[in-house]
Motif scaffolding. Structure first.
Motif, PDB file in Angstrom:
ATOM      1  N   ILE A 203       0.834  -1.204   0.000  1.00 37.03           N
ATOM      2  CA  ILE A 203       0.000   0.000   0.000  1.00 37.03           C
ATOM      3  C   ILE A 203       0.869   1.255   0.000  1.00 37.03           C
TER       4      ILE A 203
ATOM      5  N   ARG B 239       0.945   4.164  -2.900  1.00 30.19           N
ATOM      6  CA  ARG B 239       0.653   5.556  -2.556  1.00 30.19           C
ATOM      7  C   ARG B 239       1.829   6.464  -2.877  1.00 30.19           C
TER       8      ARG B 239
ATOM      9  N   LYS C 277     -10.475  -2.058  -8.115  1.00 28.62           N
ATOM     10  CA  LYS C 277     -10.675  -2.432  -6.715  1.00 28.62           C
ATOM     11  C   LYS C 277     -11.716  -3.529  -6.577  1.00 28.62           C
TER      12      LYS C 277
ATOM     13  N   GLU D  68      -8.615   6.359  -0.121  1.00 27.75           N
ATOM     14  CA  GLU D  68      -7.747   5.384   0.523  1.00 27.75           C
ATOM     15  C   GLU D  68      -7.550   5.724   2.002  1.00 27.75           C
TER      16      GLU D  68
ATOM     17  N   GLN E  64     -10.792   4.862   3.896  1.00 26.74           N
ATOM     18  CA  GLN E  64     -10.946   3.430   4.085  1.00 26.74           C
ATOM     19  C   GLN E  64      -9.920   2.884   5.074  1.00 26.74           C
ATOM     20  N   TYR E  65      -8.711   3.442   5.058  1.00 24.88           N
ATOM     21  CA  TYR E  65      -7.681   3.031   6.011  1.00 24.88           C
ATOM     22  C   TYR E  65      -8.103   3.366   7.442  1.00 24.88           C
TER      23      TYR E  65
END
Length: 226
Positions: free
Chosen positions: A9, A13, A155, A209, A212-213
């Motif tokens: 991840i 990013r 996704k 992101e 959601q993280y």
């Protein structure tokens, strides 16, 4: 397993952040050349070269391709895809798509007003266009809308990622090329539209992101006490 996932991840990013930074730098460079009119010669030369390729059949093809970047069609596509996401329970993804799309339209109009660049008038155009030229709305908004949809499709359907990426890149590139072929934008308009679109697209993806993280982190924090 979690450390490997975090590493993946982080890499993704970091690559996205680098892409956004390069796109922002590219937009600044193009904008500076446009304001100083340093790109006028090469812009004109490219358009005139494309004009020599015109045929009745290619005119129809390019007119059809440019239709895929029309705001009305993009709105319908966004609404349909957002509805599909909501039916699947992906509310945050649907919200991100809406914000990305509306934000791209608003930002594009703001930039057009800021630069107020006239459109090319090198020959009689076969399509009707209005408003300012820089940056290209078709290039910028299609980058954001189709880019966001591609990201969300990957996704949800990761195994089709290569096909999704190739199709999306080809579509976005073709839309930009069609605007040049039709003589409604300067090449630097299209390049700047792509650059601005990438910056805004990456911003929206990072926001999703991060959201959601945070959700996953909160659920992992609460879970042990239950």
């Amino acid at each position: 397993m979690s450390s490997r996932l975090f590493g993946l991840i982080f890499t993704i990013r970091a690559a996205g952040l680098l892409l956004a930074a390069l796109a922002l730098w590219g937009f600044a460079q193009i904008a500076d050349e446009v304001l100083d009119k340093e790109s006028q010669f090469i812009d004109t030369a490219i358009l005139l070269a494309l004009q020599r390729l015109h045929t009745p059949l290619l005119d129809q093809v390019m007119t059809g391709i440019t239709f895929f970047g029309e705001p009305e069609l993009l709105l319908i596509i966004c609404l349909g895809f957002a509805a599909w996401l909501l039916l699947r329970g992906n509310r945050s993804q649907a919200t991100t798509l809406g914000i990305a799309s509306l934000g791209a339209v608003g930002l594009n109009y703001l930039l057009k007003d800021l630069f107020a660049r006239d459109r090319p008038a090198l020959w009689d155009r076969i399509v009707d266009v209005r408003y300012y030229s820089f940056p290209s709305g078709h290039a910028m908004i299609s980058m954001v809308v189709y880019g966001a949809i591609a990201y969300l499709l990957i996704k949800n359907f990761g195994k089709w990622s290569n096909l999704i990426i190739i199709t999306t890149v080809a579509l976005i590139f073709s839309i930009g090329l069609s605007r040049l072929y039709l003589g409604v934008h300067w090449p630097t308009d299209v390049l700047a539209g792509y650059a601005a679109g990438i910056v805004w697209l990456m911003t929206c993806i990072f926001s999703l992101e991060f959201w959601q993280y945070r959700q996953v982190s909160n659920s992992n924090t609460v879970a042990p006490s239950e």
